[in-house]
Design an enzyme around this catalytic site. Structure first.
Site, PDB file in Angstrom:
ATOM      1  N   LYS A 195       0.835  -1.201   0.000  1.00 49.78           N
ATOM      2  CA  LYS A 195       0.000   0.000   0.000  1.00 49.78           C
ATOM      3  C   LYS A 195       0.878   1.263   0.000  1.00 49.78           C
ATOM      4  CE  LYS A 195      -3.655  -2.437  -0.130  1.00 49.78           C
ATOM      5  NZ  LYS A 195      -4.654  -3.050   0.713  1.00 49.78           N
TER       6      LYS A 195
HETATM    7  C1  LIG Z   1      -5.799  -4.047   1.030  1.00 53.01           C
HETATM    8  C2  LIG Z   1      -7.237  -3.753   1.133  1.00 53.01           C
HETATM    9  C3  LIG Z   1      -7.982  -4.063   2.288  1.00 53.01           C
HETATM   10  C4  LIG Z   1      -7.435  -4.901   3.401  1.00 53.01           C
HETATM   11  O1  LIG Z   1      -6.346  -4.357   4.012  1.00 53.01           O
HETATM   12  P1  LIG Z   1      -5.547  -5.221   5.109  1.00 53.01           P
HETATM   13  O2  LIG Z   1      -4.718  -4.188   5.795  1.00 53.01           O
HETATM   14  O3  LIG Z   1      -4.735  -6.221   4.366  1.00 53.01           O
HETATM   15  O4  LIG Z   1      -6.546  -5.844   6.007  1.00 53.01           O
HETATM   16  C5  LIG Z   1      -9.290  -3.639   2.361  1.00 53.01           C
HETATM   17  N1  LIG Z   1      -9.883  -2.980   1.356  1.00 53.01           N
HETATM   18  C6  LIG Z   1      -9.213  -2.691   0.215  1.00 53.01           C
HETATM   19  C7  LIG Z   1      -9.917  -1.941  -0.868  1.00 53.01           C
HETATM   20  C8  LIG Z   1      -7.878  -3.099   0.063  1.00 53.01           C
HETATM   21  O5  LIG Z   1      -7.233  -2.850  -1.081  1.00 53.01           O
END
Ligand SMILES: *Cc1c(COP(=O)(O)O)cnc(C)c1O
Length: 396
Positions: A195
């Site tokens: 991210k």
């Molecule tokens: C990555 C992601 C999540 C989940 O994030 P985590 O930190 O891995 O739990 C939720 N929603 C979206 C749109 C994502 O891309």
């Protein structure tokens, strides 16, 4: 005409370009070593520091650090009192966690189609999905493009619904000069490895509501009314009380140690993403490719760069196109198969094809191109060459 690598031609680049790659520098390494040396490896000072810095950065009054965005979504719904018999409206063009957590909370996910051009949830379509049971809307800032928040907040205001934003793609993005994290009742962030702000694993909720912030803080740590680091302070021993059947969903100082320097660099990292995105937008404005529509009143941060391949003009399917891109030595991905078409959602809620035409169109033709700060401009150029070569070669 140049031959694709999959047909025996030369690949667009010699070395494989990874799809994602976190930007970890010496600052992150030093902070982690500092935590290790201090023996502070669970939740502690650095998590609190991160909360303080992140709330300052987003402009929200409170930030609660958590183990993931999945935990952030789930605990936000818990804090808002969403549960059995309730409905939550969200987009099918998202990662499974968005809708799975609605189910974990005991509620029913109700999908509303996306806008045909921005690929974010459509406010008009949200209106049509609101029932007496609806309690909240979960908009997702797809590929880091903020949703239509004026319209969404107006609908929520009229119908007395919570807006719980899934901003997993959107750390650092802005809507009408306001930072994402300060617009919705609660905003959920992911700090997963790829991210925009990466800690490996991690998440947070931002909110202006003190009651919700406190509730989420209690729920993240077994329902204890005081955190462990508070119990043994010089103020004397103060035992905790269990005030909720809470969960285990906290961040650790090791994660926050990576996150603190990442947060300092976030704007810089996002501007590097923007530079690459501009190359893609310029080079790939071609017949056979559809780009996500930009909006001038908001700042997008491109967690990845999605394009649609107009397969009706080509002799290849989208999945074949992905394989051909990989043979060009380019790591690509797919965000997402529309969630209502996944086996669990079809089976459980009886969703069928043609339920959400815009989401299904994107779902069947989307490819995510690599985009991260460590990429050089030449890397982006090579990705564009590969896309252009394949589109030209396979044109009907
Ligand atoms: C990555 C992601 C999540 C989940 O994030 P985590 O930190 O891995 O739990 C939720 N929603 C979206 C749109 C994502 O891309």
């Amino acid at each position: 005409m140049e031959k694709p690598a999959i047909e025996g031609g030369t690949p667009a680049r010699r070395e494989f370009l990874k799809f994602g790659n976190p930007n970890i520098g010496q600052e992150e390494i030093d902070e982690v070593v500092d935590s290790l040396k201090a023996g502070e490896i669970a939740m502690g000072r650095k998590c609190l520091k991160f909360e303080e810095e992140f709330s300052k950065y987003t402009g929200a009054k409170f930030a609660v650090s958590l183990g993931s965005c999945t935990a952030a979504l789930f605990l936000s719904m818990k804090a808002a009192g969403i549960g059995k018999g309730d409905e939550v409206v969200t987009t099918p063009m998202t990662f499974a966690a968005t809708a799975n957590t609605i189910i974990h909370a005991g509620a029913k996910p109700v999908f509303a189609d996306i806008d045909a051009e921005t690929w974010d949830i459509s406010p008009e379509k949200i209106k049509k999905k609101i029932s007496k049971k609806t309690k909240a809307i979960i908009p997702v800032d797809y590929a880091g493009l903020p949703c239509d928040f004026d319209e969404i907040r107006e609908i929520a205001g009229q119908k007395k619904l919570f807006v719980i934003e899934d901003a997993a793609h959107a750390a650092g993005a802005e809507y009408k000069n306001k930072k994402i994290g300060s617009l919705s009742d609660m905003t959920c962030f992911s700090f997963y490895a790829v991210k925009n702000l990466a800690m490996g694993e991690g998440g947070a909720v931002t909110t202006d509501n003190e009651k919700w912030a406190k509730k989420i803080s209690t729920l993240r740590m077994h329902g204890m009314d005081k955190p462990a680091w508070d119990r043994y302070s010089s103020a004397g021993y103060r035992p905790y009380r269990i005030v909720e059947a809470g969960y285990k969903a906290n961040m650790t100082d090791l994660q926050a140690a990576i996150g603190l320097p990442q947060l300092k660099k976030l704007d810089l990292l996002n501007s590097q993403r923007e530079k690459l995105a501009k190359i893609y937008e310029k080079e790939l404005d071609i017949d056979g490719v559809i780009l996500q529509k930009r909006k001038s009143d908001r700042k997008q941060v491109w967690h990845f760069f999605p394009i649609l391949i107009e397969t009706e003009k080509l002799r290849k399917t989208r999945n074949e196109f992905i394989t051909a891109m990989q043979k060009e030595n380019i790591g690509v991905s797919l965000h997402y198969t529309a969630l209502h078409l996944e086996p669990f959602y079809r089976k459980t809620f009886g969703y069928m094809k043609n339920s959400f035409p815009n989401a299904e169109f994107v779902s069947s033709s989307v490819i995510s191109l690599p985009l991260y700060p460590k990429m050089a401009e030449e890397d982006a150029e090579s990705v564009c060459s590969a896309v252009k070569k394949l589109v030209e070669y396979y044109k009907k």
